[in-house]
Write an enzyme that holds these catalytic residues in place. Structure first.
Site, PDB file in Angstrom:
ATOM      1  N   GLU A 120      -5.248   2.202   2.746  1.00 46.68           N
ATOM      2  CA  GLU A 120      -5.040   0.983   3.377  1.00 46.68           C
ATOM      3  C   GLU A 120      -4.953   1.395   5.201  1.00 46.68           C
ATOM      4  O   GLU A 120      -5.754   0.565   5.500  1.00 46.68           O
ATOM      5  CB  GLU A 120      -3.617  -0.270   2.892  1.00 46.68           C
ATOM      6  CG  GLU A 120      -3.761  -1.355   3.253  1.00 46.68           C
ATOM      7  CD  GLU A 120      -3.296  -1.989   5.299  1.00 46.68           C
ATOM      8  OE1 GLU A 120      -3.233  -2.382   5.559  1.00 46.68           O
ATOM      9  OE2 GLU A 120      -2.785  -0.431   5.428  1.00 46.68           O
ATOM     10  N   GLU A 121      -4.762   1.983   4.964  1.00 43.37           N
ATOM     11  CA  GLU A 121      -4.766   2.917   6.731  1.00 43.37           C
ATOM     12  C   GLU A 121      -6.319   2.793   7.232  1.00 43.37           C
ATOM     13  O   GLU A 121      -6.583   3.066   8.623  1.00 43.37           O
ATOM     14  CB  GLU A 121      -3.687   3.708   7.296  1.00 43.37           C
ATOM     15  CG  GLU A 121      -1.976   3.225   6.353  1.00 43.37           C
ATOM     16  CD  GLU A 121      -0.990   2.342   8.235  1.00 43.37           C
ATOM     17  OE1 GLU A 121      -2.196   1.199   8.859  1.00 43.37           O
ATOM     18  OE2 GLU A 121      -0.265   1.528   7.215  1.00 43.37           O
ATOM     19  N   ASP A 141       6.338  -0.146   7.409  1.00 49.62           N
ATOM     20  CA  ASP A 141       5.115  -0.028   6.742  1.00 49.62           C
ATOM     21  C   ASP A 141       4.321   1.110   6.003  1.00 49.62           C
ATOM     22  O   ASP A 141       3.840   1.736   6.078  1.00 49.62           O
ATOM     23  CB  ASP A 141       3.805  -0.236   8.425  1.00 49.62           C
ATOM     24  CG  ASP A 141       2.863  -0.596   7.870  1.00 49.62           C
ATOM     25  OD1 ASP A 141       2.368  -1.096   6.844  1.00 49.62           O
ATOM     26  OD2 ASP A 141       1.452   0.193   8.516  1.00 49.62           O
ATOM     27  N   HIS A 148       3.684   2.782  13.071  1.00 49.49           N
ATOM     28  CA  HIS A 148       3.065   3.726  13.223  1.00 49.49           C
ATOM     29  C   HIS A 148       3.542   4.885  14.207  1.00 49.49           C
ATOM     30  O   HIS A 148       2.664   5.654  14.584  1.00 49.49           O
ATOM     31  CB  HIS A 148       1.628   2.917  13.394  1.00 49.49           C
ATOM     32  CG  HIS A 148       0.401   2.469  12.457  1.00 49.49           C
ATOM     33  ND1 HIS A 148      -0.412   2.565  12.396  1.00 49.49           N
ATOM     34  CD2 HIS A 148       0.735   1.534  11.014  1.00 49.49           C
ATOM     35  CE1 HIS A 148      -1.162   1.234  11.554  1.00 49.49           C
ATOM     36  NE2 HIS A 148      -0.293   1.393  11.006  1.00 49.49           N
ATOM     37  N   HIS A 204       0.603  -1.277  -0.159  1.00 46.22           N
ATOM     38  CA  HIS A 204      -0.184  -0.196   0.059  1.00 46.22           C
ATOM     39  C   HIS A 204       1.072   1.011   0.136  1.00 46.22           C
ATOM     40  O   HIS A 204       1.601   1.077   0.440  1.00 46.22           O
ATOM     41  CB  HIS A 204      -0.909  -0.125   1.337  1.00 46.22           C
ATOM     42  CG  HIS A 204      -0.673   0.052   2.763  1.00 46.22           C
ATOM     43  ND1 HIS A 204      -0.026   1.453   3.501  1.00 46.22           N
ATOM     44  CD2 HIS A 204      -0.192  -1.067   3.651  1.00 46.22           C
ATOM     45  CE1 HIS A 204       0.693   0.703   3.906  1.00 46.22           C
ATOM     46  NE2 HIS A 204       0.402  -0.645   4.086  1.00 46.22           N
ATOM     47  N   GLU A 263       3.438  -6.758   4.088  1.00 46.12           N
ATOM     48  CA  GLU A 263       3.424  -6.155   5.156  1.00 46.12           C
ATOM     49  C   GLU A 263       4.442  -6.545   6.102  1.00 46.12           C
ATOM     50  O   GLU A 263       4.818  -7.415   6.280  1.00 46.12           O
ATOM     51  CB  GLU A 263       2.323  -6.738   5.899  1.00 46.12           C
ATOM     52  CG  GLU A 263       1.025  -5.300   5.540  1.00 46.12           C
ATOM     53  CD  GLU A 263       0.953  -3.807   5.656  1.00 46.12           C
ATOM     54  OE1 GLU A 263       0.713  -4.027   6.987  1.00 46.12           O
ATOM     55  OE2 GLU A 263      -0.111  -3.166   5.350  1.00 46.12           O
ATOM     56  N   ASP A 321       0.008   4.239   1.833  1.00 44.90           N
ATOM     57  CA  ASP A 321      -0.415   5.599   2.902  1.00 44.90           C
ATOM     58  C   ASP A 321       0.194   4.899   3.577  1.00 44.90           C
ATOM     59  O   ASP A 321       0.272   4.307   3.897  1.00 44.90           O
ATOM     60  CB  ASP A 321      -1.169   5.842   2.485  1.00 44.90           C
ATOM     61  CG  ASP A 321      -2.772   3.935   2.469  1.00 44.90           C
ATOM     62  OD1 ASP A 321      -2.015   3.278   1.995  1.00 44.90           O
ATOM     63  OD2 ASP A 321      -3.726   4.222   3.920  1.00 44.90           O
TER      64      ASP A 321
END
Ligand code: ZN
Length: 387
Positions: free
Chosen positions: A137-138, A105, A359, A73, A165, A75
């Site tokens: 995705e997030e 990530d 994150h 992904h 991931e 984003d």
């Protein structure tokens, strides 16, 4: 044709685009499209409805069955309010780690996958390598259905999808579903001294939130099934992370908004939970409407399907061959993988980096992990050169 960039250089580029889910990702997508085009690889771009974002798919090699798709992904999560000691939009190498938002990530894997695509284009592949880059995705896996469909509509169906991931290169064959349930409770405003004539949206929501809390206690107390025992924690969880409502301490709240993150273990069905939740809402809503028929308790569901462990899955077998990992792993976080599996693909989650760093402020990927990811893709390219 411009120079071939190393995966590390590609990562520098990818991280420099601040593709927080709320903002556009088009500069990043165009960078990927143009870089591929400069190396003779054609991509297909899927704009979002508002045109502000896009996903992308591409393929290298013959358009035949038996290929492998790499999924990532574009984003990343926000950096606001986080205490970063480096510029999050610049890759900084320090103590064997690459720091920067998304290094782990999951722009690290995306950079490796881009590198593999260009390398693959100069090889004599017998089976294709495919590339799927999603948006959003997030914020609820919103872009994955587009790219999963994009692969099917443009290319021969791949035998396996590797969702890169961060799993520290472990072969993850399952994760919980992760559904985002959004609620809007509409009450009736009156002065709080007359609260029996009003409907407090906040208090109705709070009543429901307490029911949610009780569900977690009951779920945790149950003996897990064999499938549930594969997960940590081994039970379905419901979490209220945000709640907003009301205007003053002496007015019954007209509106209350909150959301629930629902993560179902393998054999717990999301549909069953949604029914149970709806039944509870119906009870509360009926009492609200008895006071004011215009009041309501609405639920909006954004689905994030699970990756369910497959029986003799092709993706799992491939990832085990490529990594040598024979352990059984499931994870508690959601991925785009569920949307690929829902479209009939065999899916495995396997990529470099640790979810612990995702994150976080000062997000990083260990260089050794980045190299392990590259080694896995090199072995994949070797295998795609055999029929
Ligand atoms: Zn991710």
């Amino acid at each position: 044709m411009t120079d071939i960039l190393s995966a590390r250089q590609l990562l520098d580029h990818l991280v420099s685009f601040p593709t927080v889910s709320s903002d556009t990702n088009l500069p990043l997508i165009h960078f990927v499209r143009d870089y591929f085009a400069q190396h003779g690889i054609e991509s297909v771009v899927f704009p979002s409805e508002d045109g502000n974002k896009a996903g992308l798919v591409a393929q290298v090699g013959p358009n035949v069955a038996g290929g492998v798709a790499l999924s990532g992904h574009s984003d990343v999560v926000p950096v606001e309010g986080q205490d970063w000691s480096t510029d999050p939009w610049k890759v900084v190498e320090k103590d064997g780690r690459l720091y920067g938002r998304g290094t782990c990530d999951m722009k690290g894997f995306v950079a490796l996958a881009m590198g593999a695509m260009v390398k693959a284009n100069s090889l004599d592949l017998k089976r294709p390598l495919q590339f799927a880059l999603s948006r959003d995705e997030e914020v609820g896996l919103l872009g994955a259905p587009d790219v999963a469909r994009g692969l099917l509509e443009n290319y021969a169906k791949a035998d396996a999808v590797i969702v890169g991931e961060p799993t520290e290169m472990q072969v993850v064959t399952g994760h919980k579903s992760c559904d985002d349930l959004q609620f809007h409770v509409r009450g009736k405003e009156v002065h709080s001294s007359r609260l029996h004539e009003g409907v407090s949206a906040v208090m109705c929501a709070a009543r429901f939130v307490d029911w949610v809390r009780q569900q977690n206690i009951e779920s945790q107390a149950k003996t897990p099934t064999a499938t549930a025992a594969l997960y940590d924690p081994p039970f379905t969880t419901l979490h209220v992370g945000v709640i907003n409502g009301g205007t003053a301490h002496n007015i019954t709240a007209k509106d209350c908004y909150f959301s629930i993150d629902l993560r179902c273990v393998g054999d717990d069905r999301t549909e069953d939970w949604l029914e149970k939740i709806q039944a509870q809402i119906d009870v509360i809503e009926a009492e609200m409407k008895a006071i004011d028929p215009n009041s309501f308790f609405d639920m909006h569901v954004m689905r994030g399907p699970a990756v369910v462990p497959e029986v003799e899955g092709k993706a799992e077998a491939l990832a085990r061959r490529l990594t040598g990992d024979n352990g059984t792993h499931t994870v508690a976080y959601g991925t785009d993988g569920g949307h690929f599996q829902a479209k009939g693909f065999s899916v495995v989650v396997c990529g470099p980096g640790s979810i612990e760093q995702a994150h976080q402020p000062d997000e990083f990927i260990e260089l050794t992990e980045f190299q392990a990811g590259e080694a896995m893709l090199t072995r994949l390219l070797d295998s795609l050169q055999t029929a």
